[in-house]
Write an enzyme that holds these catalytic residues in place. Structure first.
Site, short mmCIF file in Angstrom:
data_model
loop_
_atom_site.label_atom_id
_atom_site.label_comp_id
_atom_site.label_asym_id
_atom_site.label_seq_id
_atom_site.Cartn_x
_atom_site.Cartn_y
_atom_site.Cartn_z
N ASP A 134 8.05 -22.61 -21.46
CA ASP A 134 7.55 -21.35 -21.98
C ASP A 134 6.39 -21.62 -22.94
O ASP A 134 6.49 -22.52 -23.80
CB ASP A 134 8.66 -20.58 -22.71
CG ASP A 134 8.27 -19.15 -23.01
OD1 ASP A 134 8.48 -18.30 -22.14
OD2 ASP A 134 7.75 -18.89 -24.13
N GLU A 154 4.97 -15.78 -19.13
CA GLU A 154 4.47 -17.12 -19.45
C GLU A 154 5.52 -18.18 -19.24
O GLU A 154 5.42 -19.29 -19.77
CB GLU A 154 3.98 -17.15 -20.91
CG GLU A 154 5.05 -16.94 -21.96
CD GLU A 154 5.25 -15.48 -22.33
OE1 GLU A 154 5.72 -15.22 -23.44
OE2 GLU A 154 4.95 -14.60 -21.50
#
Length: 363
Positions: free
Chosen positions: A233, A277
């Site tokens: 992430d 993301e």
């Protein structure tokens, strides 16, 4: 005569379709032993040629009309240089020794087919036959056979219309089958493209979350060896979008996907974008230590090299990485993904830009 020619054409068409499905549409059929495919296609084409000659139309006592040379050309499209040579030999020998009594006409016709297969195969080694250039090989095969028919009928050329029948039927058979095969090929390409869209992330070109679950399921059900799942992430990605804009954020996501794919391809794994993301990596035959090692390589690669976006801006980002291992940290997709995610959030809580394995996560 027309009915017999229709039967002959149907045999040719059946061979073409049956050769296309298992040997060209490999994504669906997954026909085993790919190195043997050219030989198998050549043998099938040879048998198809024998059946074509058995159902041939007798134009005269010397000349029979069928599509044997068309099947040799088609075999070259599917089987490469080897297939026409094998099919030509089978059809030629059959024409000389099996189809009828040993005659001069049969010998000439058989040798013609054998030579045709060898020449087509030889040229195919240098100029591989495709849908685009197959017509050139067909023109050669038709011209050679037409000249043989003229030679056999000479000097009694009052039946020259038999050559015309041969050329018309051959052209009809070849170009009709070729057209159908091209359409079939385009049809399967569109289906495959649609399937890829359903399992591919539109922005990065990586596999999406749906494909991620399929891959993980196959790892669990088909392998007895350990594998690693890595959850990645981007740290503070919302700030990146706020400062540089969403288009720049999209460029970073695309570049990150490319970097991950380059790193993971060395280890025979898969990279997926699971949303926003967040990315995930699956590495086969990977014990916990290897998963942790690759996670650190990913973190280091991202942190050490800024991302170049539009207007030549360099954006530095970091990622938090969580790793879980099968079967130590779970035996289902949900358990492994939850473990990797939990380790990733632990990395964020401990200051970001770090890698944590679920086994080493603080209680």
């Amino acid at each position: 005569m027309l009915f017999e020619l229709l039967i002959n054409f149907c045999i040719l068409f059946t061979f073409a379709v049956l050769s296309y499905w298992p040997f060209q549409d490999v994504v669906r059929s997954n026909f085993p032993f790919p190195k043997t495919h050219p030989y198998i296609i050549g043998i099938i084409a040879g048998l198809a040629g024998f059946i074509l000659m058995e159902s041939a139309v007798n134009l005269s006592d010397l000349i029979i009309l069928d599509a044997r040379h068309v099947v040799i050309v088609i075999s070259g499209i599917f089987g490469g240089p080897i297939a026409p040579i094998i099919s030509g030999l089978i059809i030629g020998v059959t024409r000389m020794f099996i189809l009828e009594e040993f005659t001069t006409t049969g010998i000439l016709a058989g040798l013609n087919v054998i030579l045709m297969g060898i020449v087509i195969g030889a040229f195919s080694f240098k100029y591989r036959m495709t849908f685009r250039n197959a017509h050139l090989y067909f023109y050669y095969a038709t011209a050679q056979t037409a000249l043989l028919i003229v030679y056999i009928m000479y000097p009694a050329l009052n039946n020259v219309h038999e050559v015309l029948y041969y050329i018309i039927y051959s052209a009809f058979s070849f170009f009709t089958v070729l057209f159908i095969l091209i359409e079939l090929n385009e049809h399967f390409k569109k289906i495959r493209h649609t399937e890829l869209l359903s399992e591919t992330d539109y922005l990065t070109g990586l596999y999406n979350n749906r494909k991620f679950h399929q891959l993980t399921h196959s790892y669990i059900t088909e392998s007895t060896k350990p594998f690693s799942m890595i959850s990645i992430d981007i740290d503070s990605f919302k700030k990146v979008n706020d400062i540089y804009g969403h288009p720049a954020g999209d460029e970073i996501l695309r570049e990150l996907g490319k970097r991950l794919k380059d790193l993971v391809s060395e280890n025979e794994g898969y990279v997926t974008r699971n949303g926003g993301e967040q990315f995930a990596v699956l590495i086969a035959n990977s014990p916990p230590a290897m998963g942790l090692y690759l996670g650190e390589r990913i973190r280091s690669c991202v942190a050490s090299t800024p991302f170049l976006v539009s207007d030549n801006l360099e954006v530095s980002i970091t990622v938090s990485v969580g790793v879980s291992s099968y079967p130590d940290n779970g035996s289902t997709i949900q358990e492994l993904y939850s473990a990797a995610d939990s380790a990733m959030y632990e990395a964020k809580a401990n200051g970001r830009n770090r890698v944590i394995h679920f086994t080493n996560k603080k209680a």
